[in-house]
Write an enzyme that holds these catalytic residues in place. Sequence first.
Site, PDB file in Angstrom:
ATOM      1  CD  GLU A 109      -3.020  -1.025   2.270  1.00 10.63           C
ATOM      2  OE1 GLU A 109      -2.965  -0.074   3.073  1.00 10.63           O
ATOM      3  OE2 GLU A 109      -3.944  -1.847   2.270  1.00 10.63           O
TER       4      GLU A 109
ATOM      5  CD  GLU B  11      -3.410  -5.835   4.083  1.00 11.19           C
ATOM      6  OE1 GLU B  11      -4.258  -5.053   4.535  1.00 11.19           O
ATOM      7  OE2 GLU B  11      -2.186  -5.623   4.104  1.00 11.19           O
TER       8      GLU B  11
HETATM    9  C1  FCB Z   1      -4.323  -2.104   5.559  1.00 10.02           C
HETATM   10  C2  FCB Z   1      -2.919  -2.407   6.057  1.00 10.02           C
HETATM   11  C3  FCB Z   1      -2.861  -3.448   7.138  1.00 10.02           C
HETATM   12  C4  FCB Z   1      -4.004  -3.308   8.122  1.00 10.02           C
HETATM   13  C5  FCB Z   1      -5.311  -3.252   7.377  1.00 10.02           C
HETATM   14  C6  FCB Z   1      -6.524  -3.199   8.290  1.00 10.02           C
HETATM   15  O1  FCB Z   1      -4.368  -0.818   5.064  1.00 10.02           O
HETATM   16  O2  FCB Z   1      -2.115  -2.822   4.988  1.00 10.02           O
HETATM   17  O3  FCB Z   1      -1.614  -3.370   7.756  1.00 10.02           O
HETATM   18  O4  FCB Z   1      -3.810  -2.205   8.914  1.00 10.02           O
HETATM   19  O5  FCB Z   1      -5.332  -2.131   6.541  1.00 10.02           O
END
Ligand code: FCB
Length: 480
Positions: free
Chosen positions: A179, A385
Amino acid sequence: MTTHSAAGNADYRDRGLVFPAGFTFGSATASYQVEGAATEDGRGPSIWDSFSRTPGKVWNGDTGDIACDHYHRWEADLDLMAELGLGAYRFSIAWPRVIPAGTGAVNPAGLDFYSRLVDGLLERGIRPVATLYHWDLPQPLEDAGGWPARATADAFERYAEVVGGALGDRVHTWTTLNEPWCSAYLGYGQGGHAPGRHEPAAALTAVHHLNLAHGRAIQALRATSTGDPEYSVTLNFHVARGRGDRADEAVRRVDALTNRAFTGPMLRGAYPADLLEDTASVTDWAFVADGDLATIAQPLDVLGVNYYSTVTVQMWDGVSPKQQHDGHKAAPRGTAWPGSDGVLEFLEPPGPYTAMGWNIAPEGLEELLVSLRGQFPDQPLMVTENGAAFDDVVEGDGSVRDAERLDYLRRHFTAAHRALARGVDLRGYFVWSLLDNFEWGYGYAKRFGIVRVDFDTLERTVKDSGAWYAQLARTGVLPD
Ligand code: FCB
């Protein structure tokens, strides 16, 4: 592949879905969020150590000093993953463990930790998916300017060489950055993330140096990895919903600043013309040197997609109070929207919401995956994620019946399956997170784990969502 996609079923709870053979079911964590052992075995300080120690930056003054103590408990955590039947573990490597000052001496003890971790995963039949940078920049590099300084990209290239040489015989997938949108805009623009700066022009300079670091790191990893790893990067795509009579313009601006600022150079070898125009009042992009774009545009085996929710946006009409979108993180002060500050207005998206206040919108994931396929037809994708925070309740018998998290996951896996059925080349899915952990500006207040961590005893308990996910990972069939 068998599909039973219930087209038109808006609630995303299709039944009997079967994922393709070979689909990867994994879970994800990040070094600063789980490891603890912040000063052990030669680890140097990172910007998150400094930031979390700055009063008012993190809820309750929480820090990652101990976190989940994964640094000491990694073997038991790997056993847990094996019990759950997970096929892959997405973890991140702490740069300040490997090169404590960011440049200069390599710390063999730091590399050894990750070497043991990788071996432990392979022994258990779990694929190591290693991210080089999940936000824990060595503090001395920030002191020298941080990501707005080009030298940070040079230092990252060397770090990639060192890690590639040590682990590139065994790592299954390399991910350069997690990110970079958050690193650049929240770290240097809005300031809710470390290092907490409020400099819109620096945020855009950071965007470019992160992109450059990505390209250089892919080259360095390729040169040093003796195995046959795959190469990737993880981006947090913004799925924007426009409102008002200039809805399309609002969505286009968000897309340029958040998504195409990274996919442009990485996958097309150019910054989008509209991004340069939108930000012209902030910077002339003179920091893009000759040859940089060719370096950044490295072929990727897989593109990592992080998705949690959508954003709702309109062009600011100058009347309603402007809401500063905080990028889903801690309370803002500066801007995460260089060039569009005071131009874009972020509205509360329709609910329901998770404990983060993020809206639950599984259709956004399906739409995003289908859109990426349209934009980059030959690019395999991986959800790196997805998950949700809810306020868990521990029952008298110690169990955690987290029906809301389970339901969130079920709907998002349904969305992913619908995307597969529509022809998206989606290779796998990593649930965020294996463990409750240090949730950045929210400290330990927000729990994303499919495994509960008691932060007093550090005891782990598989939640109902974890048991449900284990069944999915073992069978490839989405449990009802
Ligand atoms: C993302 C991050 C991760 C975690 C999630 C909830 O932005 O990559 O580390 O904090 O959100």
